[in-house]
Design a protein around this motif. Sequence first.
Motif, PDB file in Angstrom:
ATOM      1  N   ASP A 186      -4.741   4.674  -2.237  1.00  0.00           N
ATOM      2  CA  ASP A 186      -5.905   5.376  -1.895  1.00  0.00           C
ATOM      3  C   ASP A 186      -6.209   6.483  -3.274  1.00  0.00           C
ATOM      4  O   ASP A 186      -5.320   7.102  -3.565  1.00  0.00           O
ATOM      5  N   THR A 187      -7.490   6.357  -3.367  1.00  0.00           N
ATOM      6  CA  THR A 187      -7.807   7.410  -4.511  1.00  0.00           C
ATOM      7  C   THR A 187      -8.733   8.232  -4.138  1.00  0.00           C
ATOM      8  O   THR A 187      -9.978   8.202  -3.727  1.00  0.00           O
ATOM      9  N   TRP A 188      -8.415   9.725  -4.382  1.00  0.00           N
ATOM     10  CA  TRP A 188      -9.242  10.782  -3.961  1.00  0.00           C
ATOM     11  C   TRP A 188      -9.853  11.477  -5.144  1.00  0.00           C
ATOM     12  O   TRP A 188      -9.283  11.798  -6.143  1.00  0.00           O
ATOM     13  N   VAL A 189     -11.237  11.584  -4.896  1.00  0.00           N
ATOM     14  CA  VAL A 189     -12.079  12.414  -5.855  1.00  0.00           C
ATOM     15  C   VAL A 189     -12.302  13.770  -5.285  1.00  0.00           C
ATOM     16  O   VAL A 189     -12.907  13.840  -4.201  1.00  0.00           O
ATOM     17  N   PHE A 233       0.838  -1.220  -0.089  1.00  0.00           N
ATOM     18  CA  PHE A 233      -0.103  -0.036  -0.099  1.00  0.00           C
ATOM     19  C   PHE A 233       1.036   1.114  -0.085  1.00  0.00           C
ATOM     20  O   PHE A 233       1.744   1.374   0.859  1.00  0.00           O
ATOM     21  N   ASP A 234       0.925   2.113  -1.165  1.00  0.00           N
ATOM     22  CA  ASP A 234       1.491   3.243  -1.067  1.00  0.00           C
ATOM     23  C   ASP A 234       0.821   4.332  -0.582  1.00  0.00           C
ATOM     24  O   ASP A 234      -0.301   4.455  -0.673  1.00  0.00           O
ATOM     25  N   MET A 235       1.560   5.374   0.210  1.00  0.00           N
ATOM     26  CA  MET A 235       0.749   6.454   0.960  1.00  0.00           C
ATOM     27  C   MET A 235       0.711   7.700   0.062  1.00  0.00           C
ATOM     28  O   MET A 235      -0.157   8.559   0.654  1.00  0.00           O
ATOM     29  N   ILE A 236       1.211   7.952  -0.902  1.00  0.00           N
ATOM     30  CA  ILE A 236       0.999   9.028  -1.699  1.00  0.00           C
ATOM     31  C   ILE A 236      -0.372   8.780  -2.425  1.00  0.00           C
ATOM     32  O   ILE A 236      -0.464   7.849  -3.225  1.00  0.00           O
ATOM     33  N   PRO A 237      -1.273   9.413  -2.216  1.00  0.00           N
ATOM     34  CA  PRO A 237      -2.726   9.220  -2.922  1.00  0.00           C
ATOM     35  C   PRO A 237      -2.930   9.519  -4.318  1.00  0.00           C
ATOM     36  O   PRO A 237      -1.946  10.486  -4.785  1.00  0.00           O
ATOM     37  N   ARG A 238      -3.740   8.857  -5.071  1.00  0.00           N
ATOM     38  CA  ARG A 238      -3.722   9.145  -6.386  1.00  0.00           C
ATOM     39  C   ARG A 238      -5.239  10.038  -6.362  1.00  0.00           C
ATOM     40  O   ARG A 238      -5.963   9.847  -5.685  1.00  0.00           O
ATOM     41  N   MET A 292      -5.402   5.939   6.044  1.00  0.00           N
ATOM     42  CA  MET A 292      -4.761   7.212   5.466  1.00  0.00           C
ATOM     43  C   MET A 292      -5.495   8.240   6.463  1.00  0.00           C
ATOM     44  O   MET A 292      -4.712   9.234   6.876  1.00  0.00           O
ATOM     45  N   ASN A 293      -6.474   8.204   6.951  1.00  0.00           N
ATOM     46  CA  ASN A 293      -7.012   9.102   7.956  1.00  0.00           C
ATOM     47  C   ASN A 293      -6.695   9.119   9.336  1.00  0.00           C
ATOM     48  O   ASN A 293      -6.195  10.064   9.852  1.00  0.00           O
ATOM     49  N   GLN A 294      -5.876   7.503   9.525  1.00  0.00           N
ATOM     50  CA  GLN A 294      -5.430   7.461  10.715  1.00  0.00           C
ATOM     51  C   GLN A 294      -3.957   7.917  10.678  1.00  0.00           C
ATOM     52  O   GLN A 294      -3.542   8.549  11.806  1.00  0.00           O
ATOM     53  N   LEU A 295      -3.277   7.811   9.722  1.00  0.00           N
ATOM     54  CA  LEU A 295      -1.778   8.315   9.545  1.00  0.00           C
ATOM     55  C   LEU A 295      -1.649   9.358   9.235  1.00  0.00           C
ATOM     56  O   LEU A 295      -0.625  10.020   9.586  1.00  0.00           O
ATOM     57  N   PHE A 296      -2.369  10.222   8.464  1.00  0.00           N
ATOM     58  CA  PHE A 296      -2.220  11.417   7.800  1.00  0.00           C
ATOM     59  C   PHE A 296      -3.699  12.137   8.016  1.00  0.00           C
ATOM     60  O   PHE A 296      -4.368  12.818   7.140  1.00  0.00           O
TER      61      PHE A 296
END
Length: 487
Positions: free
Chosen positions: A482-485, A83-88, A192-196
């Motif tokens: 993680d994919t952000w819209v 799991f990569d931490m930099i979101p798309r 992602m919400n927990q770590l960042f």
Amino acid sequence: MSKLDPLPGLSPYPLQHFFDEMYADKRNVRPHYRHVNRMFSGMSSEELQGKQNLMQRRMMEEGITFTLYNPAQDHPMERTIPFDMIPRIIPKNEWERLEAGIIQRITALNLFIHDIYHEQYIVKDGIVPRRMIISNCYFRPEMSGLRVPGGAYITTSGIDLIRHHDGHYYVLEDNLRTPSGFSYLFKGRTLMNQLFPELSFASSIRDVDHSLNRFLSVLRSLSPSRRSDPVIALLTPGEYNSAYYEHAFLAQQMGIHLVEGRDLVTKDHKIYLKEMNGLRRVDVLYRRLDDDYIDPLAFQPDSLLGVAGLMNAYRAGNIAIANAPGTGVADDKAMYVYVPDMIRYYLNEEPILGNVPTYLLSRPDERLYVLENLSEMVVKETSLSGGYGMLIGSEATKEELAEFRMKIIADPDRYVAQPIMSLSRAPVLSGGTMAPRHIDLRAFVLMGADRKPHVIPGGLTRVAMKEGSLVVNSSQGGGVKDTWVMA
């Protein structure tokens, strides 16, 4: 555009000729990535590596795993999915077009499946050849004339999209049988919400958690009974299945029963769950195993995973099955070629999203062209998925090319070919620094009895973790983001 500050550990990588999701050019970050870039650029390599290690530890502790099968090994290997931490990140207007195109596509595919199991107008009108239907290994004659609850054949689907170097999105595959990856989408957002927390909550992005409620509502809507609280069960092959974590996660999150075939019994053309105090009737079965295994009386007789008599209960209208048996006829990689024609035929619209150019090797002229240009092609077996049975010509040896050439000549109907597409790239964290990796996007769609498709905002970005690789499938060692819209 915002200027990229060359801070330690996160200097921009070579852009080459691929479309890059974060960088517009060597000095400029795309506007929707500005906040993310600023935050990750402000962290040292040690901090980044520490966060990455914490992420992997959390995934292991919570059992977020995927099972890899290697023919060279005696036993399958269970591992955490990378799991990569930099979101798309996908801008709002870009997502709206994708969403419209996906809804259009699923609507047409659902109409197609209903048609071929009933009137077969699309065959009679010469749009799809009859032999493409009857020779399809996923076509189920048992479904002919059968009424499906709500007319919804495709309750869950995963549409795989890529972005080419021209910046446009193309549909790569339609996964309509038992698509996987839902759990990584939902759990990735939680992690992602927990770590960042300062990153995700400061960004205006679409929520995905409500889609779990939508998932449950969709399954409930299929219930053929009139009970206000229908009993729903997720049928899993068991703990040794590669996606078992997902099965357990979805059942727990939606509050439905997680069952194996041995937990169910047929009585009077109804399906019951065996409980300590007796039998409890099941209204909806969300199955996560293929047609062949769901009922040994109807399909593969030696299956120990399914429920004997399930299809009789289904035909009697006493239970809903999601996805409906036989949906794989539209999942086949050769049938994919005809989806744009289905959209025009059923909806009288032009496709919003294009297909990747695809060659049917059953056609002599297309087969000859592919054989002459095999090193520039991706060749796929029409009935396989997960990256299996595939040749990437540019990465193959002379021996592998020669072997695939003989396979195609011997059985051309078994294969399709596509030109090698230059998948877009996005940055991943590798050893505390940023490196480019190729990605695609699996968009998940839910459809209930109202037949109004709901696209989960963002979907799952899959990453080819090996440098230069184009293979993103988890079964082949790929990872996820993680994919952000943007809202």
